[in-house]
Design a protein around this motif. Sequence first.
Motif, mmCIF file in Angstrom:
data_model
loop_
_atom_site.group_PDB
_atom_site.id
_atom_site.type_symbol
_atom_site.label_atom_id
_atom_site.label_comp_id
_atom_site.label_asym_id
_atom_site.label_seq_id
_atom_site.Cartn_x
_atom_site.Cartn_y
_atom_site.Cartn_z
ATOM 1 N N GLY A 204 -23.332 51.212 83.806
ATOM 2 C CA GLY A 204 -22.233 51.455 82.880
ATOM 3 C C GLY A 204 -21.006 50.644 83.230
ATOM 4 O O GLY A 204 -20.311 50.137 82.340
ATOM 5 N N GLU A 205 -20.735 50.535 84.533
ATOM 6 C CA GLU A 205 -19.575 49.739 84.950
ATOM 7 C C GLU A 205 -19.750 48.277 84.574
ATOM 8 O O GLU A 205 -18.814 47.633 84.101
ATOM 9 N N LEU A 206 -20.958 47.746 84.768
ATOM 10 C CA LEU A 206 -21.212 46.348 84.412
ATOM 11 C C LEU A 206 -21.077 46.132 82.910
ATOM 12 O O LEU A 206 -20.457 45.158 82.458
ATOM 13 N N ARG A 207 -21.648 47.031 82.150
ATOM 14 C CA ARG A 207 -21.550 46.892 80.701
ATOM 15 C C ARG A 207 -20.095 47.010 80.240
ATOM 16 O O ARG A 207 -19.710 46.414 79.242
ATOM 17 N N SER B 75 -16.439 40.442 93.920
ATOM 18 C CA SER B 75 -17.111 39.160 93.682
ATOM 19 C C SER B 75 -18.309 39.333 92.763
ATOM 20 O O SER B 75 -18.636 38.447 91.975
ATOM 21 N N GLU B 76 -18.995 40.493 92.857
ATOM 22 C CA GLU B 76 -20.137 40.751 91.975
ATOM 23 C C GLU B 76 -19.660 40.963 90.545
ATOM 24 O O GLU B 76 -20.327 40.540 89.592
ATOM 25 N N ARG B 77 -18.519 41.605 90.390
ATOM 26 C CA ARG B 77 -17.941 41.751 89.050
ATOM 27 C C ARG B 77 -17.582 40.369 88.493
ATOM 28 O O ARG B 77 -17.827 40.085 87.320
ATOM 29 N N ASP B 78 -17.009 39.521 89.348
ATOM 30 C CA ASP B 78 -16.628 38.173 88.909
ATOM 31 C C ASP B 78 -17.855 37.369 88.483
ATOM 32 O O ASP B 78 -17.839 36.668 87.468
ATOM 33 N N ILE B 79 -18.929 37.482 89.285
ATOM 34 C CA ILE B 79 -20.169 36.768 88.970
ATOM 35 C C ILE B 79 -20.727 37.245 87.632
ATOM 36 O O ILE B 79 -21.160 36.448 86.790
ATOM 37 N N PHE B 80 -20.720 38.558 87.429
ATOM 38 C CA PHE B 80 -21.249 39.108 86.185
ATOM 39 C C PHE B 80 -20.444 38.621 84.997
ATOM 40 O O PHE B 80 -21.005 38.219 83.975
ATOM 41 N N ARG B 81 -19.126 38.638 85.107
ATOM 42 C CA ARG B 81 -18.271 38.142 84.012
ATOM 43 C C ARG B 81 -18.550 36.671 83.744
ATOM 44 O O ARG B 81 -18.576 36.225 82.592
ATOM 45 N N LEU B 82 -18.767 35.920 84.812
ATOM 46 C CA LEU B 82 -18.998 34.483 84.692
ATOM 47 C C LEU B 82 -20.318 34.169 84.010
ATOM 48 O O LEU B 82 -20.402 33.254 83.182
ATOM 49 N N LEU B 83 -21.358 34.939 84.328
ATOM 50 C CA LEU B 83 -22.710 34.585 83.901
ATOM 51 C C LEU B 83 -23.153 35.198 82.585
ATOM 52 O O LEU B 83 -24.084 34.700 81.962
ATOM 53 N N LYS B 84 -22.531 36.284 82.168
ATOM 54 C CA LYS B 84 -22.999 36.956 80.957
ATOM 55 C C LYS B 84 -22.963 36.000 79.776
ATOM 56 O O LYS B 84 -21.993 35.307 79.532
ATOM 57 N N GLY B 85 -24.074 35.948 79.076
ATOM 58 C CA GLY B 85 -24.174 35.094 77.907
ATOM 59 C C GLY B 85 -24.603 33.673 78.195
ATOM 60 O O GLY B 85 -24.909 32.916 77.278
ATOM 61 N N THR B 86 -24.666 33.277 79.484
ATOM 62 C CA THR B 86 -25.031 31.898 79.796
ATOM 63 C C THR B 86 -26.537 31.692 79.813
ATOM 64 O O THR B 86 -27.025 30.611 79.507
ATOM 65 N N ALA B 87 -27.285 32.721 80.191
ATOM 66 C CA ALA B 87 -28.752 32.684 80.244
ATOM 67 C C ALA B 87 -29.204 34.135 80.338
ATOM 68 O O ALA B 87 -28.405 35.016 80.687
ATOM 69 N N PRO B 88 -30.463 34.428 80.008
ATOM 70 C CA PRO B 88 -30.945 35.797 80.158
ATOM 71 C C PRO B 88 -30.643 36.307 81.574
ATOM 72 O O PRO B 88 -31.065 35.707 82.560
ATOM 73 N N LEU B 89 -29.885 37.375 81.664
ATOM 74 C CA LEU B 89 -29.432 37.900 82.954
ATOM 75 C C LEU B 89 -30.106 39.232 83.232
ATOM 76 O O LEU B 89 -29.955 40.183 82.467
ATOM 77 N N VAL B 90 -30.856 39.293 84.317
ATOM 78 C CA VAL B 90 -31.563 40.512 84.699
ATOM 79 C C VAL B 90 -30.900 41.083 85.945
ATOM 80 O O VAL B 90 -30.889 40.447 86.992
ATOM 81 N N VAL B 91 -30.332 42.261 85.823
ATOM 82 C CA VAL B 91 -29.731 42.944 86.963
ATOM 83 C C VAL B 91 -30.796 43.827 87.596
ATOM 84 O O VAL B 91 -31.326 44.726 86.946
#
Length: 249
Positions: free
Chosen positions: A208-211, A142-158
């Motif tokens: 690295g996995e997120l990127r 679900s965290e991978r899904d959230i990251f895919r969903l949100l990237k590029g939508t607003a500044p995302l700070v992990v």
Amino acid sequence: MNSDAETPSENDLSFWNIRHLQFRVLILGRANAGKTTILERLTGATMDEAEVRRDGKILPGQTVKGQIDRGLHNIDDEIRFRSRPGFVFHDSRGVEAGSATELSAVQRFVDERSTAVKNLRNQLHAIWMCLPLDDCRELFESERDIFRLLKGTAPLVVIFTKHDGAVSKETSQILNNFPENTRNRSVRKEARRKAELEVNSRVKELEGELRGLGPADNATAFLTTSGIIMTIVVDSHELTFFRDGNAYG
């Protein structure tokens, strides 16, 4: 930062209040991801002091403490602190469930508050995604899904949270390999050094996995050991928040 040698003070935030700036943040993370700790350190207040507003009205008797990490808030509710009047926080339900309904709610919220919104005060300015290091070595799907969903939508700070807890847990595991009567000071010190290396290596692997999920130039990982929570830039004015809740511009 201040150009003189004086100690920075809360007055450095005067520009924020005078200009009535409003920085809107969506904070995400599984249950017990450390979201409460981040908000309390940034605001210099406890969750008991927070106000929750819905449709512009303060919810009477609303108790926030202990709820944000259990994901009980409506994502549209605004969490505000008198100590940081320029900040508005939104909390999503814990992402570990990963239900289609929750993902849809997050996407709807982000879309409605995209940069296309004409009123800057209503825009979503940043997304903070909290990933605890002491809980699990792997990302939830679900965290991978959230990251895919949100990237590029607003500044995302992990934000990799609970670093100290992860190091302590890893240290204990290393020490378990030694008989208790041999765990002298030097052994404990070496165990902690190895634990810190292991946890830092884990951070790099997770980043690295997120990127690897796709373009992630807008995502930045922060550790909690530097004492700095994060740096925010608004209208070319930089604010750096520290663990004590102070902000220096």
